[in-house]
Design an enzyme around this catalytic site. Structure first.
Site, PDB file in Angstrom:
ATOM      1  N   TYR A   1      17.326  29.616   5.052  1.00 44.86           N
ATOM      2  CA  TYR A   1      16.287  30.301   5.646  1.00 44.86           C
ATOM      3  C   TYR A   1      16.363  30.437   7.279  1.00 44.86           C
ATOM      4  CZ  TYR A   1      13.861  29.793   1.337  1.00 44.86           C
ATOM      5  OH  TYR A   1      13.203  30.361  -0.162  1.00 44.86           O
TER       6      TYR A   1
ATOM      7  N   LYS B   1       0.659  -1.361   0.058  1.00 48.47           N
ATOM      8  CA  LYS B   1       0.089   0.091   0.077  1.00 48.47           C
ATOM      9  C   LYS B   1       0.931   1.143   0.090  1.00 48.47           C
ATOM     10  CE  LYS B   1      -0.153  -0.488   4.865  1.00 48.47           C
ATOM     11  NZ  LYS B   1      -0.791  -1.177   6.137  1.00 48.47           N
TER      12      LYS B   1
END
Ligand SMILES: *Cc1c(COP(=O)(O)O)cnc(C)c1O
Length: 360
Positions: free
Chosen positions: A256, A35
């Site tokens: 950043y 999955k």
């Protein structure tokens, strides 16, 4: 030239891990769980590799199962959440999908269905996870009901799922085992209990159909320190390359938020990978990567497409040097720890943008 981020998928390692899961299950079958894009590894390549070895494959839902058929997979596919709408029954019948049933509403829809071919059903019993499944005391009645339905194929598998099998000193797995045994004692049918952790550590949970997921990708649910982890081979190596290099003076910052400041003259490599590829931003400030076999710390914040590494101690670095984000070293478990999560989440979050490159 294309961006150098790749998730390399080691197919011999995948086969090796599947063989180990099969061996642990003794006489039981191993139904590989693929999955969520095969836990991020790429459902198509993982399915094509395991299909010749496995009797069936397991996914969460119809969309994933149909994608397997489109990719040319012919073996039966088990849908772990069964079906959501009655219309899906026609598809399940046509494509030979197996349905894990967990709810009364599904029984009502099945009772009404007129199908060209009956569907194979697994009956999920809630032995204590309290997420999906019929109450244990309903097991016999639901089983009898299903047996009487023309839309349901003759052989019904009795299933349950463990909530805490990776905790060896917790009694919940034993309680769930006892609950499941009592609920199903009088029913003659094949059984399916074990996920990876139960298959590896709880012999009483091994049964006709084991359902390994995580271990197939080369990691132990008990962590890298588990002795059994050594027998598993990591399937994914996430790699990229250095695309820029610069020399910073003491006091200059990186990335950043200016969250990292060079305390001395530093050589900084910029690497083409970021959280937009699935490398966890939360690993900022803790992580290291491997460059030319040497460890180098990630500095500043991981951004969407890039991260920065202090390579002052790695003499050989140049533009194009290979950077290993996870694989053998660092291992996935380490990355998960830096990010405050588990290996399942880290591998599953590798995004669509990252090409999966099969190594055979
Ligand atoms: C995902 C899943 C598994 C596989 O679990 P792992 O811990 O990855 O081995 C097995 N059974 C069910 C019902 C699942 O949802």
């Amino acid at each position: 030239m294309s961006r150098p981020v790749q998730a390399r998928i080691d197919l011999p390692a995948l086969r090796h891990n599947y063989a180990l899961a099969l061996h642990l299950g003794q006489s039981g079958q191993a139904l590989p769980i693929i999955k969520a894009n095969a836990y991020g590894h790429g459902m198509d390549i993982v399915a094509a590799t395991l299909e010749p070895l496995a009797p069936a494959l397991g996914v969460a839902c119809m969309e994933e199962a149909l994608a397997l058929r489109e990719a040319g997979i012919r073996k039966p596919v088990l849908l772990l959440e069964g079906f959501f709408r009655a219309e899906e029954l026609v598809l399940a019948s046509r494509h030979g999908f197996w349905l894990m049933l967990h709810h009364e509403r599904q029984l009502a829809a099945l009772a009404k269905a007129r199908l060209a071919r009956p569907v194979t059903c697994w009956l999920k019993i809630d032995s204590g996870m309290h997420r999906l499944g019929f109450a244990p005391e309903r097991a016999g009645a639901v089983y009898d009901q299903l047996r009487a339905m023309p839309a349901v194929a003759d052989e019904i598998v009795l299933a349950t799922h463990f909530s805490n099998a990776e905790q060896l000193h917790d009694d919940s797995t034993e309680r769930q085992l006892r609950c499941f045994e009592q609920a199903t004692a009088t029913i003659q049918a094949p059984r399916s209990l074990a996920n990876s952790a139960a298959l590896m550590a709880w012999p009483a949970a091994r049964s006709d159909w084991n359902r390994p997921g995580f271990m197939l990708y080369g990691h132990s649910p008990f962590g890298a320190a588990d002795p059994q982890a050594e027998e598993l081979r990591p399937v994914m190596t996430l790699r990229s390359e250095v695309i820029a290099l610069r020399q910073l003076a003491a006091g200059e910052t990186v990335g950043y938020g200016d969250s990292w400041t060079a305390s001395r003259p530093s050589r900084i490599a910029t690497v083409a990978i970021g959280y937009g590829d699935g490398y966890p931003r939360r690993a900022s400030g803790k992580a290291w990567v491997s460059i030319d076999g040497q460890r180098a710390p990630v500095v500043g914040r991981v951004s969407m497409d890039l991260l920065s590494v202090d390579v002052s101690q790695v003499g050989t670095v140049e533009i194009g040097s290979e950077v290993i984000l996870w694989g053998r070293d660092p291992g996935l478990d380490e990355v998960a720890e830096w990010a405050g999560t588990n290996g399942y989440e880290v591998m599953t979050r590798v995004t669509q943008r990252v090409p999966r490159i099969a190594l055979s």
